[in-house]
Design an enzyme around this catalytic site. Structure first.
Site, PDB file in Angstrom:
ATOM      1  N   THR A   4      31.799  39.269  40.031  1.00 34.80           N
ATOM      2  CA  THR A   4      32.317  39.187  38.677  1.00 34.80           C
ATOM      3  C   THR A   4      33.717  38.684  38.640  1.00 34.80           C
ATOM      4  O   THR A   4      34.309  38.404  39.447  1.00 34.80           O
ATOM      5  CB  THR A   4      32.328  40.765  38.068  1.00 34.80           C
ATOM      6  OG1 THR A   4      33.094  41.721  38.890  1.00 34.80           O
ATOM      7  CG2 THR A   4      30.904  41.041  38.074  1.00 34.80           C
ATOM      8  N   GLU A  50      29.706  29.807  43.492  1.00 34.90           N
ATOM      9  CA  GLU A  50      28.854  29.851  44.537  1.00 34.90           C
ATOM     10  C   GLU A  50      27.750  28.422  44.318  1.00 34.90           C
ATOM     11  O   GLU A  50      27.118  28.221  43.721  1.00 34.90           O
ATOM     12  CB  GLU A  50      27.969  30.967  44.485  1.00 34.90           C
ATOM     13  CG  GLU A  50      29.041  32.220  45.027  1.00 34.90           C
ATOM     14  CD  GLU A  50      28.408  33.462  44.316  1.00 34.90           C
ATOM     15  OE1 GLU A  50      27.387  33.601  43.736  1.00 34.90           O
ATOM     16  OE2 GLU A  50      28.841  34.541  44.802  1.00 34.90           O
ATOM     17  N   LYS A  52      39.614  36.334  40.200  1.00 38.19           N
ATOM     18  CA  LYS A  52      38.661  36.232  41.366  1.00 38.19           C
ATOM     19  C   LYS A  52      37.353  36.437  40.627  1.00 38.19           C
ATOM     20  O   LYS A  52      37.091  36.563  39.273  1.00 38.19           O
ATOM     21  CB  LYS A  52      38.594  37.614  42.049  1.00 38.19           C
ATOM     22  CG  LYS A  52      38.479  39.013  41.412  1.00 38.19           C
ATOM     23  CD  LYS A  52      36.776  39.260  41.208  1.00 38.19           C
ATOM     24  CE  LYS A  52      36.153  39.054  42.402  1.00 38.19           C
ATOM     25  NZ  LYS A  52      34.488  39.208  41.960  1.00 38.19           N
ATOM     26  N   THR A 105      35.924  38.753  46.301  1.00 36.23           N
ATOM     27  CA  THR A 105      34.449  39.343  46.821  1.00 36.23           C
ATOM     28  C   THR A 105      34.012  38.258  47.682  1.00 36.23           C
ATOM     29  O   THR A 105      34.248  37.831  48.838  1.00 36.23           O
ATOM     30  CB  THR A 105      33.509  39.904  45.636  1.00 36.23           C
ATOM     31  OG1 THR A 105      33.574  38.963  44.742  1.00 36.23           O
ATOM     32  CG2 THR A 105      34.131  41.137  45.188  1.00 36.23           C
TER      33      THR A 105
END
Length: 245
Positions: free
Chosen positions: A133, A219, A122, A96
């Site tokens: 997630t 992130e 992931k 994602t």
């Protein structure tokens, strides 16, 4: 998908995994359950297996219904493209907000037979309900007794995935699945055996590499820090200290 997956995994047997990214299908009520069951039925029909042996996973936005027309089309395409060489494609398809795909592999020897352990994952963070997630799937061709398989998974996950953090926030859909198909035809791995120890070392190595890649890809991440706690009275106490730091 988490509720259905928990029900499926109680049998201890899975023959297929269906994963979609972009939509977590979380907090979607009865419709969400029905959509998951529909996904599993379609995959089961295409692969010729029992729908109860299909394990579902979803990742992405929370609170929105699945776009089932896209899902159905995606399943048709994915089942048509299945091959022994499509592992890396699957690892890329489940991403994602990740910046790169996360895969790891290793080999070990069990009773003179070489077996392979591979894994994909992931995840980049869960800083708000609309973020990514963590999903991970570890596979081996080893023949493993079911109780030993579960023990290896729990112990390895505790030392790896349960020992990392990106932002301190948990998500709704975290899943780690460990599957063995027995095609290596080794002597069955049982609890307490040398084979179990060898396989667990291999699984833990793959999971640790994947877990560190999750942190590396977090992130906003620019650094990866490992905290080593010494002289703790227990693992629980050590983890409290490490996560506090």
């Amino acid at each position: 998908p988490v509720l259905v997956g928990m029900k499926r995994i109680r049998r201890g047997k899975v023959q297929a995994v269906v994963i979609n990214s972009g939509n977590a299908n979380a907090c979607t009520g009865n419709r969400g359950i029905q959509d998951v069951e529909a996904m599993c039925r379609q995959v089961a029909f295409r692969l010729g297996v029992d729908p109860k042996l299909v394990f579902p996973s979803s990742t992405g936005l929370i609170g929105m219904p699945l776009p089932m027309s896209k899902i159905r089309g995606g399943i048709e395409k994915a089942t048509a493209l299945l091959s022994p060489h499509s592992f890396s494609q699957a690892a890329e398809a489940i991403l994602t907000t990740d910046r790169f795909s996360k895969v790891s592999s290793t080999r070990c020897n069990i009773g003179g037979q070489r077996v392979v352990v591979v894994g994909m994952a992931k995840g980049a963070g869960m800083v708000a309900p609309r973020m990514a997630t963590m999903l991970s799937y570890v596979l081996t061709d080893a023949l493993v007794e079911r109780s030993s398989l579960k023990d290896i998974l729990l112990r390895s996950a505790d030392k790896t995935f349960h020992s990392v953090t990106v932002d301190g926030d948990r998500s709704t859909n975290d899943t780690v699945l460990f599957l063995a198909n027995g095609s290596a035809k080794n002597r069955p791995v049982v609890r307490g055996s040398k084979g179990e120890k060898a396989l667990e070392r291999a699984v833990a190595r793959v999971m640790k590499e994947l877990a560190l890649k999750l942190v590396e890809d977090g992130e906003g991440t620019t650094k990866v820090i490992e905290v080593i706690v010494e002289r703790a009275r227990s693992i629980v106490e050590a983890k409290k200290v490490a996560f506090a730091v």
